[in-house]
Design an enzyme around this catalytic site. Structure first.
Site, mmCIF file in Angstrom:
data_model
loop_
_atom_site.group_PDB
_atom_site.id
_atom_site.type_symbol
_atom_site.label_atom_id
_atom_site.label_comp_id
_atom_site.label_asym_id
_atom_site.label_seq_id
_atom_site.Cartn_x
_atom_site.Cartn_y
_atom_site.Cartn_z
ATOM 1 N N TRP A 129 89.605 -114.760 -35.776
ATOM 2 C CA TRP A 129 89.861 -114.773 -37.223
ATOM 3 C C TRP A 129 88.747 -115.535 -37.952
ATOM 4 O O TRP A 129 88.235 -115.107 -38.975
ATOM 5 C CB TRP A 129 91.218 -115.432 -37.480
ATOM 6 C CG TRP A 129 91.420 -115.747 -38.939
ATOM 7 C CD1 TRP A 129 91.807 -114.901 -39.924
ATOM 8 C CD2 TRP A 129 91.193 -117.016 -39.570
ATOM 9 N NE1 TRP A 129 91.842 -115.551 -41.135
ATOM 10 C CE2 TRP A 129 91.465 -116.857 -40.941
ATOM 11 C CE3 TRP A 129 90.788 -118.271 -39.105
ATOM 12 C CZ2 TRP A 129 91.348 -117.884 -41.844
ATOM 13 C CZ3 TRP A 129 90.668 -119.308 -40.009
ATOM 14 C CH2 TRP A 129 90.951 -119.115 -41.365
ATOM 15 N N TYR A 130 88.350 -116.665 -37.325
ATOM 16 C CA TYR A 130 87.337 -117.533 -37.939
ATOM 17 C C TYR A 130 86.034 -116.776 -38.149
ATOM 18 O O TYR A 130 85.432 -116.778 -39.222
ATOM 19 C CB TYR A 130 87.122 -118.744 -37.036
ATOM 20 C CG TYR A 130 86.015 -119.673 -37.469
ATOM 21 C CD1 TYR A 130 86.217 -120.588 -38.483
ATOM 22 C CD2 TYR A 130 84.769 -119.637 -36.842
ATOM 23 C CE1 TYR A 130 85.216 -121.443 -38.886
ATOM 24 C CE2 TYR A 130 83.755 -120.493 -37.234
ATOM 25 C CZ TYR A 130 83.986 -121.393 -38.259
ATOM 26 O OH TYR A 130 82.990 -122.236 -38.646
ATOM 27 N N HIS A 167 27.105 -127.986 -32.803
ATOM 28 C CA HIS A 167 27.724 -126.663 -32.909
ATOM 29 C C HIS A 167 28.138 -126.376 -34.374
ATOM 30 O O HIS A 167 27.798 -125.334 -34.938
ATOM 31 C CB HIS A 167 28.956 -126.642 -31.982
ATOM 32 C CG HIS A 167 29.647 -125.327 -31.906
ATOM 33 N ND1 HIS A 167 29.517 -124.486 -30.827
ATOM 34 C CD2 HIS A 167 30.483 -124.703 -32.773
ATOM 35 C CE1 HIS A 167 30.243 -123.407 -31.032
ATOM 36 N NE2 HIS A 167 30.847 -123.515 -32.210
ATOM 37 N N GLU A 168 28.829 -127.330 -34.982
ATOM 38 C CA GLU A 168 29.314 -127.110 -36.359
ATOM 39 C C GLU A 168 28.137 -127.054 -37.340
ATOM 40 O O GLU A 168 28.151 -126.278 -38.291
ATOM 41 C CB GLU A 168 30.298 -128.212 -36.779
ATOM 42 C CG GLU A 168 31.561 -128.285 -35.928
ATOM 43 C CD GLU A 168 32.291 -126.960 -35.790
ATOM 44 O OE1 GLU A 168 32.215 -126.124 -36.699
ATOM 45 O OE2 GLU A 168 32.918 -126.737 -34.734
ATOM 46 N N HIS A 182 26.746 -123.605 -37.394
ATOM 47 C CA HIS A 182 27.535 -122.700 -38.250
ATOM 48 C C HIS A 182 27.172 -122.928 -39.716
ATOM 49 O O HIS A 182 26.948 -121.972 -40.470
ATOM 50 C CB HIS A 182 29.033 -122.994 -38.102
ATOM 51 C CG HIS A 182 29.657 -122.468 -36.840
ATOM 52 N ND1 HIS A 182 29.563 -121.161 -36.450
ATOM 53 C CD2 HIS A 182 30.417 -123.086 -35.901
ATOM 54 C CE1 HIS A 182 30.231 -120.993 -35.307
ATOM 55 N NE2 HIS A 182 30.759 -122.149 -34.951
ATOM 56 N N ASP A 239 34.928 -118.304 -31.632
ATOM 57 C CA ASP A 239 33.815 -117.691 -32.377
ATOM 58 C C ASP A 239 33.534 -116.289 -31.835
ATOM 59 O O ASP A 239 33.315 -115.351 -32.593
ATOM 60 C CB ASP A 239 32.528 -118.516 -32.211
ATOM 61 C CG ASP A 239 32.670 -119.912 -32.778
ATOM 62 O OD1 ASP A 239 33.571 -120.118 -33.590
ATOM 63 O OD2 ASP A 239 31.866 -120.789 -32.384
#
Ligand code: ATP
Length: 494
Positions: free
Chosen positions: A37-38, A333-334, A337, A408
């Protein structure tokens, strides 16, 4: 309301116990009955509208959100208002014999403001507002979902009557959960729920309060045609990611009431947040306020916004111990970029950062000059070179490469495939699905090798610039775009 029944039940149990009747099986049966019922009545389990209580009307009240509180989305707002005007001017529509609209489908990526639009629609049409999510209708038991749909519509009409309103708006988020196409063996429970929804949408009786349904999905392609056919959700409104003007508008709405420093340039932030949804922009403003509070600054400054954009984009800054040698390699590395990006696309570098965030040990944040939806071959080639520039810088500096460039390469390969797929490679115009994988792989390698050679030439030519920036980046851990451009301009004239 249930008290007399509970009292009578308890009385019966006590009486039976007094007579010596075994009670355990009976208690188990009653327990199962109550549980069923609930769940099926859905009286108290989920969602605002299933809860019965004194503040029910308050929860279904007309939302306090208006179309002016939604940034960007000019076209979507206009289309929605037009559709709502049909709803409001029913008498006029009848004169022309126009069929009333039953539902509107809002489609678009998460966090773009679909829920806000539905709330604003309820406000605009002076309707009570009920909300539910597709997943709330899904239960293991057949019939429960359908019952909830019935209750939702009757609750909407009741709420409108109580509040003396002429209409109700129901917003169903994640409609694809119940409205997805069925293939093969059909799932009975989902079908019953969907059928009930369609019946309720069709079945507006004369003199009954009209209930207007606004549904939202991120996956329109999944929806069953029963939902999208004319007469059902026949108005589809795209709520897409905002463009630059839209982002600025959203930012301006969210900074209202916050102590913002005069230096804060919302246009610049909007330029740097390409691809952000309204929800991400709201989060940027909130995070910037948190950074300002941490700094004990009286006002939110541009640097707090820069940190907030990084956080929303890359995740929280992390305390990952990095060896000096690794840190130096990441910096090189950065810088690679950033150097190639700035040379190929001047003014594109927003920041070079050497603090670990999310998965990255360092990163370059770029800002596109304007939102771009079309790319030429040369633009794609430049993007590939920017992706490969980190590795090229490492090779220039150390004469070897490292494992840090996996992402990358993935991006570069994806770009190469886009070039091939769109007829921009030496293979000419082709059908990707028919092309031999070997041939495809050879073409990708050919493009990558050629562009890598050109990238390596650039990083080698600017070895001394990399050296100058390296020392600065290792000390400061962050070089701003403007500062980076100044250094590069000096290198180029020398
Ligand atoms: P989902 O598809 O994940 O349910 P949604 O498209 O319904 O998301 P909303 O819930 O409407 O998105 O937006 C979440 C929050 O993001 C809003 O409460 C609001 O703070 C902010 N937001 C999103 N879009 C906008 C917008 N266009 N203007 C102002 N704020 C927005």
């Amino acid at each position: 309301m249930y008290l007399p029944f509970i009292g009578a039940g308890l009385g019966t149990i006590l009486f039976l116990a007094y007579l010596g009747v075994p009670l355990l099986p009976m208690i188990v049966i009653i327990g199962i009955g109550v549980a069923i019922w609930y769940y099926s009545s859905a009286g108290t389990k989920v969602g605002s509208y299933w809860n019965k209580g004194s503040s029910q009307d308050q929860r279904n009240a007309i939302p306090n959100i208006q179309f002016t509180d939604i940034g960007g989305q000019t076209k979507a707002k206009q289309e929605l208002m037009e559709a709502l005007d049909f709803l409001i001017q029913q008498e006029k529509m009848k004169d022309y014999g126009i069929q009333p609209l039953k539902g509107i489908l809002l489609t678009g990526p998460p966090g773009t403001g679909k829920t806000l639009m539905a709330k604003a629609a309820a406000h605009y049409s002076d309707a009570v507002f009920l909300t539910a999510s597709g997943s709330e209708f899904v239960e293991m038991y057949v019939g429960v979902g359908a019952n909830r749909v019935r209750q939702l519509f009757s609750q909407a009409r009741k709420a409108a009557k109580n509040q003396k309103k002429n209409r109700a708006v129901i917003f169903i988020d994640e409609i694809d959960v119940i409205g997805a196409k069925r293939e093969g063996s059909q799932h009975k429970e989902y079908d019953q729920t969907l059928n009930q929804l369609l019946t309720e949408m069709d079945g507006i009786k004369k003199n009954d309060i009209p209930v207007f349904v606004i549904a939202a999905t991120n996956r329109k392609d999944l929806l069953d045609s029963a939902l999208t056919r004319p007469g059902r959700f026949d108005r589809h409104i795209a709520v897409d990611l905002p463009d630059k003007a839209g982002r600025k508008h959203i930012l301006s709405l969210h900074v209202k009431g916050k102590p913002i420093h005069d230096e804060v340039d919302l246009d610049k932030i909007a330029r740097e947040t390409f691809g952000f949804s309204g929800a991400s922009l709201a989060s940027v403003v909130n995070e910037a306020a948190i950074y300002a509070m941490r700094d004990e600054a009286k006002q939110i400054k541009m640097k707090h916004f820069a940190q907030a954009v990084d956080k929303v984009l890359m995740g929280e800054q992390i305390d990952r111990a990095t060896s000096t040698e690794d840190k130096k390699r990441v910096a090189i590395h950065e810088l690679g970029h950033a150097l190639v990006a700035e040379l190929l696309e001047p003014n594109s570098v927003a920041q070079v950062v050497l603090t670990p965030r999310g998965q990255a040990l360092g990163y370059v944040r770029h800002h596109p000059k304007e939102d771009r939806y079309l790319h030429t071959k040369s633009q794609l080639e430049k993007q590939v070179m920017i992706c490969l520039a980190g590795t090229a810088a490492e090779e220039t500096w150390y004469q070897n490469r490292s494992t840090g460039a996996k992402n990358d390469y993935e991006q570069a390969i994806h770009l190469c495939k886009t070039m091939i797929d769109t007829g921009l490679s030496s293979l000419g115009i082709i059908d990707m699905s028919l092309i031999d994988p070997d041939k495809l792989s050879k073409e990708v390698t050919h493009i990558l090798n050629e562009l890598y050679e050109q990238t390596l030439n650039i990083t080698k030519r600017h070895y001394s610039f990399l050296q100058d920036c390296l020392n600065l980046l290792l000390i400061e851990e962050r070089i701003d775009g403007e500062q980076f451009r100044d250094l590069l301009a000096r290198e180029l004239v020398s």
